[in-house]
Write an enzyme that holds these catalytic residues in place. Structure first.
Site, PDB file in Angstrom:
ATOM      1  CG  HIS A   1     -46.398  73.644  38.893  1.00 49.51           C
ATOM      2  ND1 HIS A   1     -47.480  74.155  38.208  1.00 49.51           N
ATOM      3  CD2 HIS A   1     -46.886  72.686  39.724  1.00 49.51           C
ATOM      4  CE1 HIS A   1     -48.581  73.539  38.610  1.00 49.51           C
ATOM      5  NE2 HIS A   1     -48.251  72.641  39.523  1.00 49.51           N
ATOM      6  CG  HIS A   2     -47.216  72.561  32.261  1.00 49.12           C
ATOM      7  ND1 HIS A   2     -47.171  73.587  31.343  1.00 49.12           N
ATOM      8  CD2 HIS A   2     -47.089  71.430  31.531  1.00 49.12           C
ATOM      9  CE1 HIS A   2     -47.021  73.105  30.126  1.00 49.12           C
ATOM     10  NE2 HIS A   2     -46.968  71.796  30.210  1.00 49.12           N
ATOM     11  CB  SER A   3     -48.812  77.034  37.185  1.00 48.23           C
ATOM     12  OG  SER A   3     -47.752  77.048  38.120  1.00 48.23           O
TER      13      SER A   3
END
Length: 449
Positions: free
Chosen positions: A102-104
């Protein structure tokens, strides 16, 4: 592929990174916070069942990865990452590892740095990979009569920074509010981020990129932007030609037959940039070994880069145009401004408002573009030699995402396309490669002349 060795090594390295062992929880006030949890490695290392009939399918890995791009979101009760181990032969490798993150957890450069910090040189199992660094040449401090010249140049550069930053900020704000790209056969529609994807890639020589960049006094990144522009332009020409074949003769006379491509097309790329340097491989390796802190985080801003859809007689002119634009962007503070304004908006209006504004800005442009530098020598991932690295990203409202990844004196061009918009992603990849070949031949010819 030694699955148990990979699991054991991940527990000793990647999981020690705090972002890979935490989840997002909402507190009583509705504020999202990171919460440390115990990680069960078996929840994150996936060994999918592969039908024996697919073992001979050379496109299985590509199709599997494309399906992951639109798969249901990662479960929020566990850290937001997975590693899929595919024991099936592809075109270039005996088996494949697909990492879904996930990009987070980090931006592309930081995540790539973390992945490479888990690798070692194939020639020396104790040494980290060698990543080439960009070097900038600065004029030495002159004395006497040269001091005045340097002072004048500094003032001139300051003026350019203010000018280009002002223009870029106005352009960026206009894009958020109303300034959209033209409706073309590559422009995505609302919700395109959830449409099925197709991934294509091609491997090119890094030395050939250096030949072209030397011919135009540019950079390798300029060559990549130039070949992307030329490839997209050729693809659009073909799409408009196919469309023109279906209209009547009277309509063709009204349009004219000088060129199949409409004039004044607006096609722009939204480029995600990290506004602070990514952590070094040694810092990340030490952090995973000892558990100490290392610089990390998404300090991300955006650049909006126009791609000039004008056919050039000289293939090198695409690169020269890209060089001119990137030199202006290097003097602009657009990236830091967009990061700071996004952070301020998130504090004042919340995550949902900031997400909506970002989505609107991206949806008003046409493509995503990135270039990530990889190791110069062959590396191994926990004892497994790496043939190539193929990055991509999904979940944003673009129908085309283009990545360039260098590794072992080679460059992999990766195109992830929404198959409902891009009728033939493979042809788009071929068009970009053909454009690059013409640039290389033009560069060689100019050198010989």
């Amino acid at each position: 592929m030694d699955v148990e060795a990979i699991k054991t090594s991940l527990e000793a390295t990647l999981i020690k990174h705090k972002r890979f062992s935490i989840i997002v929880k909402e507190d009583k006030r509705g504020v999202l916070k990171w919460l440390p949890v115990d990680v069960n490695i078996d929840d994150h290392v996936i060994l999918p069942f592969i039908d024996p009939a697919d073992s001979c399918n050379r496109d299985f890995v590509k199709n599997y990865t494309a399906k992951l791009a639109t798969a249901p979101p990662l479960h929020p009760s566990r850290p937001l990452w997975q590693i899929h181990l595919l024991r099936v032969r592809s075109e270039e490798a005996a088996s494949s590892l697909v990492m879904r993150v996930h990009h987070s957890l980090g931006d592309g450069v930081s995540l790539m740095s973390l992945l490479l910090a888990c690798t070692r040189k194939a020639s020396d199992s104790q040494s980290l990979p060698t990543i080439p660094r960009q070097t900038s040449t600065r004029p030495s401090n002159g004395r006497g009569r040269l001091t005045a010249l340097f002072f004048i140049m500094a003032l001139y550069n300051l003026f350019l920074v203010i000018l280009y930053t002002t223009v870029d900020i106005i352009h960026f704000l206009a894009t958020i509010v109303w300034f959209k790209d033209s409706k073309t056969p590559i422009k995505g529609y609302p919700g395109v981020e959830s449409s099925p994807k197709q991934i294509e890639h091609a491997t090119l020589s890094l030395e050939d990129f250096k030949i072209v960049k030397t011919a135009v006094n540019g950079t390798v990144n300029d060559v990549m932007l130039g070949m992307t522009t030329a490839g997209i332009l050729r693809y659009l020409e073909r799409e408009y030609e196919a469309k023109a074949e279906g209209i009547s003769k009277s309509e063709k006379r009204n349009i004219g037959d000088k060129q199949s491509l409409p004039s004044n097309l607006r096609v722009r790329s939204a480029i995600l940039v990290n506004t602070r340097p990514a952590p070094g491989l040694h810092d990340l390796a030490d952090m995973m070994k000892s558990g100490k802190e290392a610089r990390w985080g998404n300090n991300l801003g955006y650049l909006i880069l126009p791609l000039l859809m004008v056919k050039q007689q000289n293939p090198l002119d695409y690169v020269r145009t890209a060089t001119g634009m990137t030199r202006k962007k290097k003097l602009s503070l657009e990236g830091p401004f967009t990061y700071a304004s996004g952070k301020l908006l998130m504090k004042l209006a919340g995550v949902k408002a900031a997400t909506a504004v970002t989505y609107r800005m991206i949806s008003h442009t046409s493509i995503s573009f990135s270039n990530i530098v990889g190791p110069v020598e062959e590396v191994e991932f926990f004892g497994h030699p790496i043939v190539h690295v193929i990055p991509t990203v999904s979940g944003h409202p673009h129908s085309i995402t283009i990545h360039f990844q260098s590794y072992m004196e080679r460059v992999v061009l990766v195109i992830a396309a929404a198959s409902e918009v891009i009728r033939d992603p493979k042809q788009l990849c071929i068009d970009c490669v053909d454009a690059f070949d013409r640039m290389k031949q033009a560069a060689i010819a100019s050198h010989q002349s």
